[in-house]
Design an enzyme around this catalytic site. Sequence first.
Site, mmCIF file in Angstrom:
data_model
loop_
_atom_site.group_PDB
_atom_site.id
_atom_site.type_symbol
_atom_site.label_atom_id
_atom_site.label_comp_id
_atom_site.label_asym_id
_atom_site.label_seq_id
_atom_site.Cartn_x
_atom_site.Cartn_y
_atom_site.Cartn_z
ATOM 1 N N TYR A 1 52.703 0.138 48.963
ATOM 2 C CA TYR A 1 53.238 0.019 47.766
ATOM 3 C C TYR A 1 53.093 1.508 47.212
ATOM 4 O O TYR A 1 52.710 2.386 47.920
ATOM 5 C CB TYR A 1 52.285 -0.709 46.821
ATOM 6 C CG TYR A 1 50.869 -0.080 46.595
ATOM 7 C CD1 TYR A 1 49.762 -0.281 47.409
ATOM 8 C CD2 TYR A 1 50.760 0.336 45.225
ATOM 9 C CE1 TYR A 1 48.612 0.254 47.008
ATOM 10 C CE2 TYR A 1 49.410 0.880 44.963
ATOM 11 C CZ TYR A 1 48.414 0.964 45.830
ATOM 12 O OH TYR A 1 47.387 1.537 45.748
ATOM 13 N N LYS B 1 49.186 3.773 52.040
ATOM 14 C CA LYS B 1 48.961 3.236 50.684
ATOM 15 C C LYS B 1 49.120 1.617 50.821
ATOM 16 O O LYS B 1 50.386 1.383 50.654
ATOM 17 C CB LYS B 1 49.958 3.744 49.630
ATOM 18 C CG LYS B 1 49.415 3.706 48.139
ATOM 19 C CD LYS B 1 50.050 4.745 47.192
ATOM 20 C CE LYS B 1 49.682 4.444 45.974
ATOM 21 N NZ LYS B 1 48.274 4.464 45.480
ATOM 22 N N GLU C 1 36.788 10.020 47.703
ATOM 23 C CA GLU C 1 37.746 10.033 46.692
ATOM 24 C C GLU C 1 37.087 9.028 45.642
ATOM 25 O O GLU C 1 35.935 8.671 45.757
ATOM 26 C CB GLU C 1 39.297 9.727 47.162
ATOM 27 C CG GLU C 1 39.235 8.738 47.719
ATOM 28 C CD GLU C 1 40.766 8.311 48.148
ATOM 29 O OE1 GLU C 1 41.529 8.858 47.718
ATOM 30 O OE2 GLU C 1 40.893 7.717 49.248
ATOM 31 N N LEU D 1 43.510 8.996 50.395
ATOM 32 C CA LEU D 1 44.944 8.902 50.158
ATOM 33 C C LEU D 1 45.365 10.395 49.849
ATOM 34 O O LEU D 1 44.763 11.109 49.083
ATOM 35 C CB LEU D 1 45.285 7.994 49.001
ATOM 36 C CG LEU D 1 46.833 7.847 48.658
ATOM 37 C CD1 LEU D 1 47.393 6.845 49.772
ATOM 38 C CD2 LEU D 1 47.069 7.468 47.537
HETATM 39 N N1 PDD Z 1 46.552 4.797 43.078
HETATM 40 N N2 PDD Z 1 43.324 7.709 45.948
HETATM 41 C C1 PDD Z 1 43.489 6.400 45.922
HETATM 42 C C2 PDD Z 1 42.704 5.465 46.658
HETATM 43 C C3 PDD Z 1 44.760 5.884 45.140
HETATM 44 O O1 PDD Z 1 44.618 4.549 45.133
HETATM 45 C C4 PDD Z 1 45.510 6.732 44.339
HETATM 46 C C5 PDD Z 1 46.504 6.252 43.639
HETATM 47 C C6 PDD Z 1 45.070 8.166 44.286
HETATM 48 C C7 PDD Z 1 45.756 9.068 43.600
HETATM 49 O O2 PDD Z 1 47.234 9.170 43.873
HETATM 50 P P1 PDD Z 1 48.372 9.499 43.060
HETATM 51 O O3 PDD Z 1 48.137 11.081 42.591
HETATM 52 O O4 PDD Z 1 49.737 10.110 44.260
HETATM 53 O O5 PDD Z 1 48.437 8.638 42.259
HETATM 54 C C8 PDD Z 1 44.065 8.529 45.195
HETATM 55 C C9 PDD Z 1 47.327 4.243 42.233
HETATM 56 C C10 PDD Z 1 47.725 4.945 40.858
HETATM 57 C C11 PDD Z 1 47.295 2.776 42.039
HETATM 58 O O6 PDD Z 1 46.695 2.329 43.128
HETATM 59 O O7 PDD Z 1 47.228 2.199 41.108
#
Ligand code: PDD
Length: 284
Positions: free
Chosen positions: A30, A146, A178, A202
């Site tokens: 996703y 993801k 993270e 991620l």
């Molecule tokens: N999540 N780390 C994890 C585990 C994440 O699920 C996300 C983003 C990030 C940040 O990545 P980015 O800057 O590309 O959004 C880091 C999304 C927003 C979610 O699952 O809702």
Amino acid sequence: MLYVDGNWVKTGEAVIQPEDRGYNFGDGIYEVIRVYAGVLYQWDEHIARLYRSAEGINLTLPWSKAELRAISEELLRRNALQTSDGIVYLQISRGVAPRQHDVPANPLKPVITAFARQKARPVQELQHGITAALVPDLRWLMCDIKSLNLLGAVLAKETAKKAGANDCILHRDGIVTECSAANLFAVKQGELYTHPATNLILHGITRQTIISLAAKNGIGVHEVAFDTAFVQSADELFLTGTVSEIMPIVKLDGVPVGNGEIGSLVKRLQALFEAEIFASATAT
Ligand code: PDD
């Protein structure tokens, strides 16, 4: 209106097959894309990562990037979000097949589920910060994909919330990775520290934006592994993510971070990030 497996349907009227592998196994991927003033923010980066995630689970996407963009823009139009702040969620599962673990020899038709909704920027939290708790990272070892398997993140966040914090800072045997849905940065003596972009985190798009903004503005960045003692003694902590943006963490396990105020470096980075958002929203 949602877009589900090729059809435009009303919320509540979408049909999900019980034997969709996304539903049975979390066998899918996703993206969450930010929308500022009706404009898809950092679309190219998100869609590139979606293709990388697909490759990571041996899934061939039958849609072109242009088709996925057209679906996302149509979602904004059909939900009257052309001038709003919001999000677009794109999910792709491997497809529908009688439930067994084996990936079917003949590729299935992947199932796309997409929705858009209004979502304001978290202005209060951005100004006042949030609290966090250190929680063991019990997720799998392919966190750079993801994937739909988010139970590890869900349970870690729940543990943090039961401890009275807003979010978790995850660690594997003491090495900080993270947060539940965001990357983590620590500040020491005016420089930034964040976990390297390995399989353990991620590769966040907001993380990369902050690294680039820091580089352009003469702020040192160290992509290195660090431990829980390091974050406990950090001058500032913040997390980065598509939805949370550049979010200060003001308390860790009940103890104030630094002097307990929002740090000066995070404020500077927030301002630089905001300038980027406004530039991109007005450029399109
Ligand atoms: N999540 N780390 C994890 C585990 C994440 O699920 C996300 C983003 C990030 C940040 O990545 P980015 O800057 O590309 O959004 C880091 C999304 C927003 C979610 O699952 O809702």
